[in-house]
Design a protein around this motif. Sequence first.
Motif, mmCIF file in Angstrom:
data_model
loop_
_atom_site.group_PDB
_atom_site.id
_atom_site.type_symbol
_atom_site.label_atom_id
_atom_site.label_comp_id
_atom_site.label_asym_id
_atom_site.label_seq_id
_atom_site.Cartn_x
_atom_site.Cartn_y
_atom_site.Cartn_z
ATOM 1 N N ALA A 13 0.343 -4.724 -9.249
ATOM 2 C CA ALA A 13 1.738 -4.839 -8.797
ATOM 3 C C ALA A 13 1.799 -5.246 -7.329
ATOM 4 O O ALA A 13 2.574 -6.128 -6.956
ATOM 5 C CB ALA A 13 2.472 -3.517 -9.020
ATOM 6 N N LEU A 14 0.975 -4.626 -6.496
ATOM 7 C CA LEU A 14 0.992 -4.962 -5.072
ATOM 8 C C LEU A 14 0.394 -6.348 -4.819
ATOM 9 O O LEU A 14 0.828 -7.057 -3.916
ATOM 10 C CB LEU A 14 0.248 -3.893 -4.267
ATOM 11 C CG LEU A 14 0.938 -2.530 -4.218
ATOM 12 C CD1 LEU A 14 0.073 -1.520 -3.484
ATOM 13 C CD2 LEU A 14 2.310 -2.618 -3.593
ATOM 14 N N ASP A 15 -0.602 -6.742 -5.630
ATOM 15 C CA ASP A 15 -1.189 -8.071 -5.489
ATOM 16 C C ASP A 15 -0.186 -9.169 -5.838
ATOM 17 O O ASP A 15 -0.233 -10.260 -5.279
ATOM 18 C CB ASP A 15 -2.437 -8.190 -6.362
ATOM 19 C CG ASP A 15 -3.193 -9.475 -6.113
ATOM 20 O OD1 ASP A 15 -3.471 -9.764 -4.931
ATOM 21 O OD2 ASP A 15 -3.501 -10.190 -7.090
ATOM 22 N N SER A 16 0.730 -8.853 -6.750
ATOM 23 C CA SER A 16 1.728 -9.857 -7.135
ATOM 24 C C SER A 16 2.701 -10.158 -5.994
ATOM 25 O O SER A 16 3.448 -11.133 -6.056
ATOM 26 C CB SER A 16 2.502 -9.397 -8.373
ATOM 27 O OG SER A 16 3.374 -8.337 -8.044
ATOM 28 N N ILE A 21 8.289 -11.286 -2.046
ATOM 29 C CA ILE A 21 8.718 -9.905 -2.246
ATOM 30 C C ILE A 21 9.368 -9.772 -3.619
ATOM 31 O O ILE A 21 10.280 -10.515 -3.967
ATOM 32 C CB ILE A 21 9.699 -9.463 -1.146
ATOM 33 C CG1 ILE A 21 8.987 -9.467 0.204
ATOM 34 C CG2 ILE A 21 10.259 -8.084 -1.438
ATOM 35 C CD1 ILE A 21 9.871 -9.134 1.371
ATOM 36 N N ASP A 22 8.866 -8.813 -4.381
ATOM 37 C CA ASP A 22 9.365 -8.568 -5.736
ATOM 38 C C ASP A 22 9.703 -7.081 -5.860
ATOM 39 O O ASP A 22 8.816 -6.233 -5.806
ATOM 40 C CB ASP A 22 8.305 -8.971 -6.759
ATOM 41 C CG ASP A 22 8.768 -8.802 -8.197
ATOM 42 O OD1 ASP A 22 9.963 -8.517 -8.421
ATOM 43 O OD2 ASP A 22 7.920 -8.961 -9.094
ATOM 44 N N ALA A 155 14.136 -4.246 -1.114
ATOM 45 C CA ALA A 155 13.977 -5.586 -1.681
ATOM 46 C C ALA A 155 15.002 -5.859 -2.785
ATOM 47 O O ALA A 155 15.431 -6.995 -2.956
ATOM 48 C CB ALA A 155 12.549 -5.739 -2.247
ATOM 49 N N GLY A 156 15.408 -4.818 -3.477
ATOM 50 C CA GLY A 156 16.413 -4.985 -4.529
ATOM 51 C C GLY A 156 17.789 -5.261 -3.974
ATOM 52 O O GLY A 156 18.653 -5.815 -4.662
#
Length: 158
Positions: A13-16, A21-22, A155-156
């Motif tokens: 998840a962090l690598d994505s 920013i997701d 981020a949301g």
Amino acid sequence: MLISPLILISYIALDSLSSGIDADALGVAAVSFGTIFFILRVARARIVLADVNILVINPVFTYEVPYGAVRSVREENTLILVTKVDGAVYSAAFGSSVIDHFVRSTGRAVDAVDRRVRAFRGGGEGRVVKRMTRAWVTDLFGLGALICGVAAVWAGSL
């Protein structure tokens, strides 16, 4: 063990985030880190029969109970050390679970602690020492969950 896949999920998840920013990836990492934090806190609860003290290590507090200070050891859905001065110390290391119903780990722990208390011929009663349980690695996962959760909310909202 459950923790290894959770660490892998968090890493993925962090690598994505390398592509941008997701909020969903940060949320997955926050939930994974939070789950690891909870599991490690609960799983590390235990009772240690040391030389002069019984250490009751709960997820939040650690109690040092001198053998001479123990009045009785009993079982009421968990192991309870009744002290002569400071009241009762409840253990979170053993408890009423479905597995305990069949394995009787609480009963066996009560018997072992009671034998050790009766065999102790040490000095005076002493007092129970209560302090916060330190688990630095576990707390790092909690901090990571907090940071990722705040970042996911931020981020949301973008």
